[in-house]
Design a protein around this motif. Structure first.
Motif, PDB file in Angstrom:
ATOM      1  N   ALA A 333       0.940  -1.135   0.196  1.00  0.00           N
ATOM      2  CA  ALA A 333       0.161   0.133  -0.059  1.00  0.00           C
ATOM      3  C   ALA A 333       0.946   1.272  -0.127  1.00  0.00           C
ATOM      4  N   ASP A 334       1.957   1.253   0.804  1.00  0.00           N
ATOM      5  CA  ASP A 334       2.917   2.398   0.707  1.00  0.00           C
ATOM      6  C   ASP A 334       3.516   2.661  -0.610  1.00  0.00           C
ATOM      7  N   GLU A 335       3.944   1.709  -1.182  1.00  0.00           N
ATOM      8  CA  GLU A 335       4.444   1.643  -2.609  1.00  0.00           C
ATOM      9  C   GLU A 335       3.554   2.245  -3.509  1.00  0.00           C
ATOM     10  N   LYS A 336       2.148   2.017  -3.637  1.00  0.00           N
ATOM     11  CA  LYS A 336       1.376   2.948  -4.224  1.00  0.00           C
ATOM     12  C   LYS A 336       0.621   3.934  -3.654  1.00  0.00           C
ATOM     13  N   ARG A 337       1.054   4.397  -2.567  1.00  0.00           N
ATOM     14  CA  ARG A 337       0.690   5.503  -2.067  1.00  0.00           C
ATOM     15  C   ARG A 337      -0.681   5.553  -1.772  1.00  0.00           C
ATOM     16  N   LEU A 338      -1.018   4.422  -1.124  1.00  0.00           N
ATOM     17  CA  LEU A 338      -2.689   4.232  -0.672  1.00  0.00           C
ATOM     18  C   LEU A 338      -2.532   4.306   1.013  1.00  0.00           C
ATOM     19  N   SER A 339      -3.778   4.794   1.454  1.00  0.00           N
ATOM     20  CA  SER A 339      -3.693   4.654   2.859  1.00  0.00           C
ATOM     21  C   SER A 339      -4.300   3.169   3.154  1.00  0.00           C
ATOM     22  N   PHE A 340      -3.768   2.531   4.398  1.00  0.00           N
ATOM     23  CA  PHE A 340      -4.288   1.316   4.891  1.00  0.00           C
ATOM     24  C   PHE A 340      -4.569   1.483   6.342  1.00  0.00           C
ATOM     25  N   ARG A 341      -5.956   1.366   6.447  1.00  0.00           N
ATOM     26  CA  ARG A 341      -6.540   1.838   7.938  1.00  0.00           C
ATOM     27  C   ARG A 341      -7.180   0.616   8.406  1.00  0.00           C
ATOM     28  N   LEU A 342      -6.863   0.302   9.815  1.00  0.00           N
ATOM     29  CA  LEU A 342      -7.614  -0.805  10.515  1.00  0.00           C
ATOM     30  C   LEU A 342      -8.687  -0.290  11.458  1.00  0.00           C
ATOM     31  N   HIS A 343      -9.711  -1.029  11.651  1.00  0.00           N
ATOM     32  CA  HIS A 343     -10.825  -0.680  12.575  1.00  0.00           C
ATOM     33  C   HIS A 343     -10.938  -1.823  13.539  1.00  0.00           C
ATOM     34  N   GLU A 344     -10.162  -1.662  14.678  1.00  0.00           N
ATOM     35  CA  GLU A 344     -10.296  -2.824  15.871  1.00  0.00           C
ATOM     36  C   GLU A 344     -11.469  -2.825  16.688  1.00  0.00           C
ATOM     37  N   SER A 345     -11.711  -3.904  17.019  1.00  0.00           N
ATOM     38  CA  SER A 345     -12.868  -4.132  17.821  1.00  0.00           C
ATOM     39  C   SER A 345     -12.717  -5.020  19.123  1.00  0.00           C
ATOM     40  N   GLY A 346     -11.321  -5.474  19.436  1.00  0.00           N
ATOM     41  CA  GLY A 346     -11.176  -6.251  20.528  1.00  0.00           C
ATOM     42  C   GLY A 346     -11.886  -7.644  20.621  1.00  0.00           C
ATOM     43  N   ALA A 347     -12.468  -7.855  19.394  1.00  0.00           N
ATOM     44  CA  ALA A 347     -13.560  -9.213  19.684  1.00  0.00           C
ATOM     45  C   ALA A 347     -12.655 -10.462  19.541  1.00  0.00           C
ATOM     46  N   LEU A 348     -13.250 -11.391  20.067  1.00  0.00           N
ATOM     47  CA  LEU A 348     -12.899 -12.884  19.985  1.00  0.00           C
ATOM     48  C   LEU A 348     -13.578 -13.571  18.983  1.00  0.00           C
ATOM     49  N   VAL A 349     -12.990 -14.521  18.267  1.00  0.00           N
ATOM     50  CA  VAL A 349     -13.661 -15.324  17.413  1.00  0.00           C
ATOM     51  C   VAL A 349     -13.339 -16.663  17.363  1.00  0.00           C
ATOM     52  N   ALA A 350     -14.327 -17.672  17.034  1.00  0.00           N
ATOM     53  CA  ALA A 350     -13.860 -18.997  17.028  1.00  0.00           C
ATOM     54  C   ALA A 350     -13.974 -19.545  15.502  1.00  0.00           C
ATOM     55  N   SER A 351     -12.586 -19.830  14.987  1.00  0.00           N
ATOM     56  CA  SER A 351     -12.419 -20.114  13.795  1.00  0.00           C
ATOM     57  C   SER A 351     -11.101 -20.557  13.506  1.00  0.00           C
ATOM     58  N   ASP A 352     -10.911 -20.986  12.125  1.00  0.00           N
ATOM     59  CA  ASP A 352      -9.482 -21.455  12.041  1.00  0.00           C
ATOM     60  C   ASP A 352      -8.568 -20.139  11.593  1.00  0.00           C
ATOM     61  N   PRO A 353      -7.672 -19.672  12.332  1.00  0.00           N
ATOM     62  CA  PRO A 353      -6.975 -18.465  11.991  1.00  0.00           C
ATOM     63  C   PRO A 353      -6.103 -18.634  10.765  1.00  0.00           C
ATOM     64  N   ALA A 354      -5.692 -19.640  10.520  1.00  0.00           N
ATOM     65  CA  ALA A 354      -4.802 -19.901   9.153  1.00  0.00           C
ATOM     66  C   ALA A 354      -5.909 -19.808   7.939  1.00  0.00           C
ATOM     67  N   LEU A 355      -6.822 -20.260   7.920  1.00  0.00           N
ATOM     68  CA  LEU A 355      -7.764 -20.106   6.768  1.00  0.00           C
ATOM     69  C   LEU A 355      -8.272 -18.614   6.853  1.00  0.00           C
ATOM     70  N   VAL A 356      -8.701 -18.073   7.822  1.00  0.00           N
ATOM     71  CA  VAL A 356      -9.358 -16.694   8.098  1.00  0.00           C
ATOM     72  C   VAL A 356      -8.141 -15.755   7.439  1.00  0.00           C
ATOM     73  N   ARG A 357      -6.682 -15.929   7.969  1.00  0.00           N
ATOM     74  CA  ARG A 357      -5.602 -15.422   7.572  1.00  0.00           C
ATOM     75  C   ARG A 357      -5.523 -15.241   6.043  1.00  0.00           C
ATOM     76  N   LEU A 358      -5.639 -16.533   5.391  1.00  0.00           N
ATOM     77  CA  LEU A 358      -5.604 -16.650   3.991  1.00  0.00           C
ATOM     78  C   LEU A 358      -6.717 -16.007   3.172  1.00  0.00           C
ATOM     79  N   ILE A 359      -7.770 -15.935   3.778  1.00  0.00           N
ATOM     80  CA  ILE A 359      -9.042 -15.399   2.983  1.00  0.00           C
ATOM     81  C   ILE A 359      -8.525 -13.895   3.096  1.00  0.00           C
ATOM     82  N   LEU A 360      -8.332 -13.311   4.283  1.00  0.00           N
ATOM     83  CA  LEU A 360      -7.877 -11.870   4.157  1.00  0.00           C
ATOM     84  C   LEU A 360      -6.775 -11.498   3.333  1.00  0.00           C
ATOM     85  N   LEU A 361      -5.775 -12.249   3.236  1.00  0.00           N
ATOM     86  CA  LEU A 361      -4.556 -11.970   2.314  1.00  0.00           C
ATOM     87  C   LEU A 361      -4.947 -11.942   0.792  1.00  0.00           C
TER      88      LEU A 361
END
Length: 611
Positions: A333-361
């Motif tokens: 994002a920095d290389e393309k001069r785009l802003s990258f923002r996060l909206h954090e919630s402090g929430a806990l979830v029950a799922s497979d973090p590896a698969l969720v991470r792959l979906i988000l990536l």
């Protein structure tokens, strides 16, 4: 003759089917009548004998009548059982109808003559008995000839003709007794009534026979359609298998040299280079990484196709995962001069973090690829018992008619030039498959020229980590939190046996491991690997899956297990991503890395396995 409501409905229901030829229906009607005649002849013969026994006082005429009845009924049985031929009926049904009209007219004449024979001397009681017998015979004709009213018409016509003659005969003999000579008239009315019932029965038979042919036609058409669908399914499965085989073969052949190039570049990066040379090395590494990303997409696709990905659910903080994604892709994002923002919630979830991470990536990479100005927002929001994860962008947007198409395999929007930097068009197809594995669904909202938002939801956990027990697997064992691999321990003196049929990979991987402080024996055949293992027991066996002459690494691992009783850990490093190969490796519970693999990851995995 107008059509009934049933016939209109029938015609509409089966419109488009082949029309049933009338001769086929007539053939079935003749067969029905013959079947019924074969069953009723013995009963009517028994009735004739019973009537003759009751009227035996009327002299020889009754016995001659019984003889004629017996000849007719026995002849009918002989015809039905010995000479009736369904094939002959089908060849000329009209001729068989004429024959039935003739023979059944004889039977009708036989029964109708009973009043003529006995009428002159019959008592009132006998007349009543005769009328009851004739009424039963006429009523039975409705059933026997119900399928063919024309045969019953010939029967009734003969019966009426004989009764007319009997009427004049009795009137001349008994002019003062109208109760006797009017009896044949009564029979005539009864004959007409039974024939009207036969017409109704005949229409029903015609419909049912037509329905039988129509149902048979429907069954044939349905069988043909089922065969077409089954053929299409087999073709689709064959095409899908061919696609998977092609992808795996192409992926394997490409992964080998890319993996070797990555190993040599890692070694080159540790050497003394001038600034221009280091810049060229950086450019070459970037190009290699782009190729590696495409192959990784093919690998993820193949793993999803193979069905070897299973969700390992556990409780984790979603914000930690969002921050990992930002750390990994924020530089783009920095290389393309785009802003990258996060909206954090402090929430806990029950799922497979590896698969969720792959979906988000995949979703964030896709957003970065098609966004030229503005930025990316990665955040979450609560919806009841679910936490909705959202990826917003200000990119090119997607037309509504394309919303479902972009989730198809190898489908890309906004890349008509097939720019390799924009991937293969598998990212969203993989995302949808992975989301379904974690029992979620990816949705899309977009406005062309304004941007898009992709969403999927996860089970929301309201407890704190201290209060939340660890999830368990199928046997009740607690699942530990999502681990991160440790860094390789440079300088380890472990001995590693390396088996690969590619000389470049043997040279590059061997040099990388030696540079990290390991002792390495590099061989290119299973026999050489076993000979080396007998001479110097390895602490780790690293092998390729696909070897020469159709052999594979699992074969070598099994032979090594037999040699050292399963005390030597095994690591497969392969470029074969066919779904069958992936499933086979997963079934053997052997760690697998898929080429091309980053040198740092190889060293980390080796450090884990050698302890």
């Amino acid at each position: 003759m107008t059509k009934s409501d049933f016939e209109v409905e029938y015609s509409a229901q089966f419109e488009g089917l082949d029309e049933v030829p009338p001769d086929r229906i007539l053939t079935e009607q003749v067969r029905v009548v013959y079947r019924l005649l074969g069953r009723s002849a013995w009963l009517t013969l028994a009735l004739s004998m019973f009537v003759a026994a009751i009227l035996r006082n009327h002299g020889q005429s009754v016995w001659w009548w019984l003889t004629a009845q017996g000849i007719l009924k026995l002849s009918e049985q002989v015809e039905v059982n010995l000479f009736y031929d369904p094939v002959r009926v089908a060849d000329n049904p009209h001729r068989m109808v004429q024959w039935l009209c003739f023979t059944q007219s004889l039977h009708a004449a036989g029964w109708a003559s009973l009043i003529w024979i006995t009428g002159e001397h019959a008592t009132p009681a006998e007349f009543t008995f005769i009328l009851m017998a004739l009424g039963g015979v006429l009523s039975g004709g409705v059933t026997t000839y119900g399928a063919m009213p024309q045969v019953h018409a010939a029967y009734i016509a003969t019966f009426i003709a004989v009764n007319v003659a009997t009427f004049f005969h009795l009137r001349d003999l008994l002019p003062d007794n109208p109760y006797f000579y009017m009896t044949p008239v009564l029979c005539i009315f009864y004959c007409i009534g039974t024939y009207m019932n036969t017409r109704v029965s005949g229409a029903d038979y015609h419909r049912y026979i037509s329905l039988g042919f129509a149902n048979a036609a429907l069954a044939r058409n349905l069988a043909a359609q089922v065969e077409k669908v089954e053929s299409a399914r087999r073709e689709a499965e064959a095409a899908n298998a061919a696609k998977s085989t092609f992808l795996a073969s192409a992926s394997h052949d490409l992964r080998q040299p890319i993996h070797a190039a990555g190993l040599f570049m890692a070694l080159l990066a540790d050497s003394r280079l001038k600034p221009p040379q280091r810049e060229m090395l950086s450019n070459a590494t970037s190009a290699l990484n782009a190729s590696s990303e495409m192959l990784d997409a093919l690998l993820d696709f193949s793993r999803a196709e193979a069905g070897v990905i299973a969700a390992q659910s556990r409780v984790f903080a979603i914000d930690d995962l969002l921050n990992e994604v930002e750390s990994e892709l924020g530089l783009q994002a920095d290389e393309k001069r785009l802003s990258f923002r996060l909206h954090e919630s402090g929430a806990l979830v029950a799922s497979d973090p590896a698969l969720v991470r792959l979906i988000l990536l995949n979703l964030v990479s896709n957003a970065l690829r098609y966004t030229e100005s503005g930025g990316i927002l990665l955040g979450t929001r609560r919806r009841g018992a679910r936490l909705v994860v959202e990826v917003w962008d200000t990119g090119i947007g997607i037309e509504s008619e394309q919303h479902q198409l972009i989730f198809e395999d190898f489908r890309q929007i906004g890349n008509p030039e097939r720019d390799r930097r924009k991937g293969l068009g598998l990212g969203l197809a993989i995302v949808r498959r992975l989301a379904r594995i974690i029992e979620s669904e990816v949705t899309l909202a977009s406005r062309p020229g304004r941007g898009s938002v992709f969403r999927f939801d996860l089970p929301l956990i309201e407890q704190t980590p201290a209060d939340m027990p660890l999830p368990t697997n199928g046997n009740g064992t607690a699942i530990a939190p999502y681990p991160k691999p440790p860094a390789g321990d440079i300088g380890t003196a472990a001995h590693i046996l390396l088996l690969d049929d590619d000389p470049a990979i043997l040279q590059g991987l061997g040099a990388l491991l030696r540079q990290a402080g390991y002792s390495v024996s590099a061989v290119d055949t299973i026999e050489a690997a076993l000979e080396s293992a007998e001479t110097d027991r390895p602490d780790l066996f690293i092998c390729d899956f696909r070897l020469r002459h159709g052999r594979h690494g699992l074969e070598a691992a099994i032979a090594l297990d037999q040699l050292y009783a399963r005390t030597v850990p095994v690591l497969l490093i392969t470029g074969d991503t066919h779904p069958d190969r992936i499933a086979q490796a997963a079934g053997n519970k052997i760690p697998v890395l898929f080429k091309p693999v980053e040198p740092r990851r190889i060293l980390d995995t080796v450090a884990q396995l050698t302890g």
